[in-house]
Design a protein around this motif. Sequence first.
Motif, PDB file in Angstrom:
ATOM      1  N   VAL A 140      -7.541   4.616   6.902  1.00 42.32           N
ATOM      2  CA  VAL A 140      -7.383   6.069   6.954  1.00 42.32           C
ATOM      3  C   VAL A 140      -8.651   6.691   7.512  1.00 42.32           C
ATOM      4  CG1 VAL A 140      -5.675   6.280   5.115  1.00 42.32           C
ATOM      5  CG2 VAL A 140      -8.103   6.336   4.532  1.00 42.32           C
ATOM      6  N   TYR A 141      -8.468   7.845   8.159  1.00 43.79           N
ATOM      7  CA  TYR A 141      -9.569   8.558   8.791  1.00 43.79           C
ATOM      8  C   TYR A 141      -9.555  10.009   8.308  1.00 43.79           C
ATOM      9  CZ  TYR A 141      -8.905   4.631  11.970  1.00 43.79           C
ATOM     10  OH  TYR A 141      -8.747   3.380  12.498  1.00 43.79           O
ATOM     11  N   LEU A 142     -10.714  10.486   7.890  1.00 43.98           N
ATOM     12  CA  LEU A 142     -10.837  11.873   7.468  1.00 43.98           C
ATOM     13  C   LEU A 142     -11.748  12.590   8.455  1.00 43.98           C
ATOM     14  CD1 LEU A 142     -10.115  13.985   5.300  1.00 43.98           C
ATOM     15  CD2 LEU A 142     -12.269  13.400   4.160  1.00 43.98           C
ATOM     16  N   GLN A 143     -11.152  13.424   9.296  1.00 44.10           N
ATOM     17  CA  GLN A 143     -11.911  14.240  10.234  1.00 44.10           C
ATOM     18  C   GLN A 143     -12.293  15.530   9.536  1.00 44.10           C
ATOM     19  OE1 GLN A 143     -12.931  13.544  13.450  1.00 44.10           O
ATOM     20  NE2 GLN A 143     -14.078  15.450  13.266  1.00 44.10           N
ATOM     21  N   MET A 144     -13.595  15.761   9.421  1.00 42.60           N
ATOM     22  CA  MET A 144     -14.097  16.931   8.708  1.00 42.60           C
ATOM     23  C   MET A 144     -14.805  17.845   9.694  1.00 42.60           C
ATOM     24  SD  MET A 144     -15.525  15.116   5.223  1.00 42.60           S
ATOM     25  CE  MET A 144     -16.880  14.294   6.041  1.00 42.60           C
TER      26      MET A 144
ATOM     27  N   PRO B 233     -22.790  15.308  -8.727  1.00 39.28           N
ATOM     28  CA  PRO B 233     -23.391  14.893 -10.008  1.00 39.28           C
ATOM     29  C   PRO B 233     -22.994  15.812 -11.158  1.00 39.28           C
ATOM     30  CG  PRO B 233     -25.007  14.786  -8.259  1.00 39.28           C
ATOM     31  CD  PRO B 233     -23.786  15.447  -7.666  1.00 39.28           C
ATOM     32  N   GLY B 234     -22.523  15.224 -12.239  1.00 35.71           N
ATOM     33  CA  GLY B 234     -22.162  16.003 -13.412  1.00 35.71           C
ATOM     34  C   GLY B 234     -20.801  16.659 -13.351  1.00 35.71           C
ATOM     35  N   LYS B 235     -20.081  16.406 -12.260  1.00 34.68           N
ATOM     36  CA  LYS B 235     -18.762  17.031 -12.114  1.00 34.68           C
ATOM     37  C   LYS B 235     -17.683  15.960 -12.038  1.00 34.68           C
ATOM     38  CE  LYS B 235     -20.144  21.345  -9.905  1.00 34.68           C
ATOM     39  NZ  LYS B 235     -19.895  22.266  -8.763  1.00 34.68           N
ATOM     40  N   GLN B 236     -16.431  16.398 -12.262  1.00 36.07           N
ATOM     41  CA  GLN B 236     -15.305  15.463 -12.157  1.00 36.07           C
ATOM     42  C   GLN B 236     -14.995  15.151 -10.699  1.00 36.07           C
ATOM     43  OE1 GLN B 236     -11.970  17.210 -14.381  1.00 36.07           O
ATOM     44  NE2 GLN B 236     -12.152  15.516 -15.812  1.00 36.07           N
ATOM     45  N   ARG B 237     -14.493  13.943 -10.501  1.00 41.32           N
ATOM     46  CA  ARG B 237     -14.046  13.556  -9.168  1.00 41.32           C
ATOM     47  C   ARG B 237     -12.793  14.373  -8.834  1.00 41.32           C
ATOM     48  NH1 ARG B 237     -14.248   7.231  -7.935  1.00 41.32           N
ATOM     49  NH2 ARG B 237     -16.331   7.703  -8.734  1.00 41.32           N
ATOM     50  N   GLU B 238     -12.759  14.911  -7.609  1.00 39.49           N
ATOM     51  CA  GLU B 238     -11.633  15.759  -7.216  1.00 39.49           C
ATOM     52  C   GLU B 238     -11.001  15.265  -5.922  1.00 39.49           C
ATOM     53  OE1 GLU B 238     -13.124  19.736  -6.650  1.00 39.49           O
ATOM     54  OE2 GLU B 238     -14.067  19.236  -4.741  1.00 39.49           O
ATOM     55  N   LEU B 239      -9.708  15.507  -5.802  1.00 38.48           N
ATOM     56  CA  LEU B 239      -8.997  15.115  -4.604  1.00 38.48           C
ATOM     57  C   LEU B 239      -9.427  15.975  -3.419  1.00 38.48           C
ATOM     58  CD1 LEU B 239      -6.636  13.519  -3.238  1.00 38.48           C
ATOM     59  CD2 LEU B 239      -5.174  15.459  -3.857  1.00 38.48           C
ATOM     60  N   VAL B 240      -9.683  15.319  -2.296  1.00 38.76           N
ATOM     61  CA  VAL B 240      -9.941  16.020  -1.044  1.00 38.76           C
ATOM     62  C   VAL B 240      -8.671  16.026  -0.201  1.00 38.76           C
ATOM     63  CG1 VAL B 240     -11.277  16.059   1.088  1.00 38.76           C
ATOM     64  CG2 VAL B 240     -12.370  15.361  -1.068  1.00 38.76           C
ATOM     65  N   ALA B 241      -8.128  14.841   0.043  1.00 41.39           N
ATOM     66  CA  ALA B 241      -6.921  14.716   0.852  1.00 41.39           C
ATOM     67  C   ALA B 241      -6.261  13.380   0.549  1.00 41.39           C
ATOM     68  CB  ALA B 241      -7.250  14.827   2.337  1.00 41.39           C
ATOM     69  N   GLN B 242      -4.937  13.373   0.690  1.00 39.24           N
ATOM     70  CA  GLN B 242      -4.174  12.172   0.387  1.00 39.24           C
ATOM     71  C   GLN B 242      -3.047  12.052   1.402  1.00 39.24           C
ATOM     72  OE1 GLN B 242      -2.123  12.264  -3.460  1.00 39.24           O
ATOM     73  NE2 GLN B 242      -3.016  10.276  -3.916  1.00 39.24           N
ATOM     74  N   ILE B 243      -2.682  10.802   1.747  1.00 42.35           N
ATOM     75  CA  ILE B 243      -1.624  10.586   2.717  1.00 42.35           C
ATOM     76  C   ILE B 243      -0.711   9.470   2.224  1.00 42.35           C
ATOM     77  CG2 ILE B 243      -3.031   8.988   4.116  1.00 42.35           C
ATOM     78  CD1 ILE B 243      -1.650  10.229   6.610  1.00 42.35           C
ATOM     79  N   THR B 244       0.600   9.682   2.352  1.00 40.62           N
ATOM     80  CA  THR B 244       1.555   8.661   1.942  1.00 40.62           C
ATOM     81  C   THR B 244       1.721   7.628   3.059  1.00 40.62           C
ATOM     82  OG1 THR B 244       3.498   9.783   2.875  1.00 40.62           O
ATOM     83  CG2 THR B 244       2.800  10.454   0.660  1.00 40.62           C
ATOM     84  N   SER B 245       2.412   6.544   2.743  1.00 40.48           N
ATOM     85  CA  SER B 245       2.657   5.516   3.753  1.00 40.48           C
ATOM     86  C   SER B 245       3.512   6.071   4.894  1.00 40.48           C
ATOM     87  CB  SER B 245       3.336   4.302   3.120  1.00 40.48           C
ATOM     88  OG  SER B 245       4.541   4.692   2.481  1.00 40.48           O
TER      89      SER B 245
ATOM     90  N   TYR C 292     -18.302  10.915  -1.249  1.00 34.70           N
ATOM     91  CA  TYR C 292     -16.872  10.816  -0.958  1.00 34.70           C
ATOM     92  C   TYR C 292     -16.397   9.387  -1.225  1.00 34.70           C
ATOM     93  CZ  TYR C 292     -16.823  15.457   1.098  1.00 34.70           C
ATOM     94  OH  TYR C 292     -16.889  16.829   1.277  1.00 34.70           O
ATOM     95  N   TYR C 293     -15.303   9.285  -1.961  1.00 38.29           N
ATOM     96  CA  TYR C 293     -14.756   7.985  -2.356  1.00 38.29           C
ATOM     97  C   TYR C 293     -13.358   7.794  -1.770  1.00 38.29           C
ATOM     98  CZ  TYR C 293     -18.402   8.002  -5.936  1.00 38.29           C
ATOM     99  OH  TYR C 293     -19.612   8.032  -6.599  1.00 38.29           O
ATOM    100  N   CYS C 294     -13.145   6.638  -1.180  1.00 36.45           N
ATOM    101  CA  CYS C 294     -11.815   6.286  -0.703  1.00 36.45           C
ATOM    102  C   CYS C 294     -11.024   5.677  -1.851  1.00 36.45           C
ATOM    103  CB  CYS C 294     -11.919   5.298   0.451  1.00 36.45           C
ATOM    104  SG  CYS C 294     -10.326   4.887   1.208  1.00 36.45           S
TER     105      CYS C 294
ATOM    106  N   ILE D   5       0.858  -1.188   0.000  1.00 44.33           N
ATOM    107  CA  ILE D   5       0.000   0.000   0.000  1.00 44.33           C
ATOM    108  C   ILE D   5       0.888   1.230   0.000  1.00 44.33           C
ATOM    109  CG2 ILE D   5      -1.891   1.231   1.100  1.00 44.33           C
ATOM    110  CD1 ILE D   5      -2.544  -1.291   2.649  1.00 44.33           C
ATOM    111  N   ASN D   6       0.633   2.125  -0.896  1.00 44.56           N
ATOM    112  CA  ASN D   6       1.370   3.390  -0.928  1.00 44.56           C
ATOM    113  C   ASN D   6       0.456   4.505  -0.431  1.00 44.56           C
ATOM    114  OD1 ASN D   6       3.672   2.057  -1.948  1.00 44.56           O
ATOM    115  ND2 ASN D   6       2.840   2.208  -4.021  1.00 44.56           N
ATOM    116  N   ASP D   7      -0.003   5.355  -1.322  1.00 43.62           N
ATOM    117  CA  ASP D   7      -0.879   6.448  -0.905  1.00 43.62           C
ATOM    118  C   ASP D   7      -2.310   5.961  -0.706  1.00 43.62           C
ATOM    119  OD1 ASP D   7       0.603   8.998  -3.109  1.00 43.62           O
ATOM    120  OD2 ASP D   7       1.369   7.933  -1.352  1.00 43.62           O
ATOM    121  N   MET D   8      -2.985   6.588   0.263  1.00 46.33           N
ATOM    122  CA  MET D   8      -4.434   6.413   0.442  1.00 46.33           C
ATOM    123  C   MET D   8      -5.047   7.789   0.580  1.00 46.33           C
ATOM    124  SD  MET D   8      -4.804   3.099   2.965  1.00 46.33           S
ATOM    125  CE  MET D   8      -6.589   2.974   2.692  1.00 46.33           C
ATOM    126  N   GLY D   9      -6.317   7.881   0.232  1.00 49.95           N
ATOM    127  CA  GLY D   9      -6.928   9.198   0.341  1.00 49.95           C
ATOM    128  C   GLY D   9      -8.404   9.190   0.046  1.00 49.95           C
TER     129      GLY D   9
END
Length: 122
Positions: free
Chosen positions: A78-82, A41-53, A93-95, A31-35
Amino acid sequence: QVQLVESGGGLVQPGGSLRLSCALSGSIFSINDMGWYRQAPGKQRELVAQITSGGRTNYADSVKGRFTLSRDNAKNTVYLQMNSLKPEDTDVYYCHAEGLFRVGGILVSDYWGQGTQVTVSS
Protein backbone atom coordinates in the motif's frame (compact mmCIF):
# COMPACT_ATOMS: atom_id res chain seq x y z
CA GLN A 1 7.51 -15.39 9.16
CA VAL A 2 5.59 -12.33 7.96
CA GLN A 3 7.26 -8.96 7.44
CA LEU A 4 5.86 -5.44 7.03
CA VAL A 5 8.47 -3.13 5.55
CA GLU A 6 7.66 0.57 5.81
CA SER A 7 9.48 3.34 3.98
CA GLY A 8 9.16 6.98 2.95
CA GLY A 9 9.05 8.89 6.21
CA GLY A 10 11.19 11.91 6.91
CA LEU A 11 11.32 15.66 7.40
CA VAL A 12 9.31 17.97 5.15
CA GLN A 13 8.29 21.62 5.23
CA PRO A 14 4.65 22.63 5.72
CA GLY A 15 2.79 22.35 2.43
CA GLY A 16 5.14 19.67 1.19
CA SER A 17 4.53 16.05 0.25
CA LEU A 18 5.70 12.62 1.27
CA ARG A 19 4.85 9.12 0.06
CA LEU A 20 4.82 6.22 2.50
CA SER A 21 5.07 2.63 1.31
CA CYS A 22 4.26 -0.57 3.16
CA ALA A 23 5.11 -3.98 1.72
CA LEU A 24 3.85 -7.21 3.27
CA SER A 25 5.72 -10.45 2.65
CA GLY A 26 6.35 -13.88 4.10
CA SER A 27 3.86 -16.38 5.51
CA ILE A 28 0.62 -14.87 4.21
CA PHE A 29 -2.54 -16.93 3.85
CA SER A 30 -4.90 -14.06 3.11
CA ILE A 31 -4.94 -10.23 3.25
CA ASN A 32 -8.04 -8.16 3.85
CA ASP A 33 -7.74 -4.52 4.89
CA MET A 34 -4.44 -2.63 4.96
CA GLY A 35 -3.84 0.85 6.18
CA TRP A 36 -1.91 3.44 8.11
CA TYR A 37 -2.31 4.67 11.66
CA ARG A 38 -0.39 7.38 13.47
CA GLN A 39 0.51 8.03 17.07
CA ALA A 40 1.98 10.98 18.92
CA PRO A 41 3.72 10.53 22.29
CA GLY A 42 1.19 10.10 25.07
CA LYS A 43 -1.73 9.79 22.68
CA GLN A 44 -3.76 6.89 21.32
CA ARG A 45 -2.97 5.42 17.95
CA GLU A 46 -5.49 6.73 15.41
CA LEU A 47 -6.56 5.64 11.96
CA VAL A 48 -5.23 7.72 9.09
CA ALA A 49 -6.49 5.72 6.11
CA GLN A 50 -7.58 2.19 5.34
CA ILE A 51 -8.18 0.27 2.12
CA THR A 52 -10.02 -3.00 1.51
CA SER A 53 -8.81 -5.75 -0.81
CA GLY A 54 -11.38 -4.44 -3.29
CA GLY A 55 -9.96 -0.93 -3.18
CA ARG A 56 -12.55 0.83 -1.04
CA THR A 57 -10.93 3.51 1.11
CA ASN A 58 -11.70 5.18 4.41
CA TYR A 59 -9.95 8.33 5.65
CA ALA A 60 -9.77 10.27 8.88
CA ASP A 61 -11.56 13.60 8.54
CA SER A 62 -8.32 15.45 9.26
CA VAL A 63 -6.62 14.08 6.13
CA LYS A 64 -9.50 13.92 3.63
CA GLY A 65 -8.62 15.76 0.43
CA ARG A 66 -4.90 15.78 1.26
CA PHE A 67 -3.92 12.10 1.61
CA THR A 68 -4.53 9.32 -0.89
CA LEU A 69 -4.18 5.63 -0.10
CA SER A 70 -3.69 3.12 -2.90
CA ARG A 71 -2.93 -0.57 -3.08
CA ASP A 72 -1.10 -2.99 -5.36
CA ASN A 73 -2.51 -6.43 -4.56
CA ALA A 74 0.05 -8.18 -6.76
CA LYS A 75 2.84 -6.74 -4.60
CA ASN A 76 0.93 -6.82 -1.28
CA THR A 77 1.86 -3.17 -0.96
CA VAL A 78 0.00 0.00 0.00
CA TYR A 79 1.05 3.57 -0.71
CA LEU A 80 0.03 6.66 1.23
CA GLN A 81 0.50 9.86 -0.75
CA MET A 82 0.49 12.77 1.67
CA ASN A 83 0.12 16.26 0.20
CA SER A 84 -0.31 19.70 1.76
CA LEU A 85 1.30 18.44 4.94
CA LYS A 86 0.77 20.39 8.14
CA PRO A 87 2.78 20.50 11.38
CA GLU A 88 -0.06 18.64 13.09
CA ASP A 89 0.58 15.69 10.76
CA THR A 90 3.85 15.11 12.63
CA ASP A 91 3.68 11.63 14.17
CA VAL A 92 5.00 8.11 13.95
CA TYR A 93 3.07 6.36 11.20
CA TYR A 94 2.37 2.63 11.50
CA CYS A 95 1.31 0.27 8.75
CA HIS A 96 -1.32 -2.31 9.65
CA ALA A 97 -2.59 -5.38 7.84
CA GLU A 98 -5.59 -7.62 8.56
CA GLY A 99 -5.86 -11.14 7.26
CA LEU A 100 -4.29 -14.45 8.21
CA PHE A 101 -0.56 -14.65 8.77
CA ARG A 102 1.90 -16.98 10.42
CA VAL A 103 4.13 -15.30 12.99
CA GLY A 104 6.52 -17.42 14.99
CA GLY A 105 4.52 -20.57 14.28
CA ILE A 106 1.26 -18.95 15.37
CA LEU A 107 -1.58 -17.82 13.13
CA VAL A 108 -2.55 -14.20 13.73
CA SER A 109 -5.28 -12.05 12.19
CA ASP A 110 -3.46 -8.74 12.13
CA TYR A 111 0.07 -7.39 12.02
CA TRP A 112 1.78 -4.03 12.66
CA GLY A 113 4.87 -2.48 11.17
CA GLN A 114 7.62 -0.90 13.27
CA GLY A 115 6.61 2.65 12.41
CA THR A 116 8.17 5.46 10.43
CA GLN A 117 8.60 9.04 11.62
CA VAL A 118 6.98 11.87 9.69
CA THR A 119 8.00 15.38 10.76
CA VAL A 120 6.46 18.49 9.24
CA SER A 121 8.41 21.57 10.24
CA SER A 122 9.97 24.68 8.77
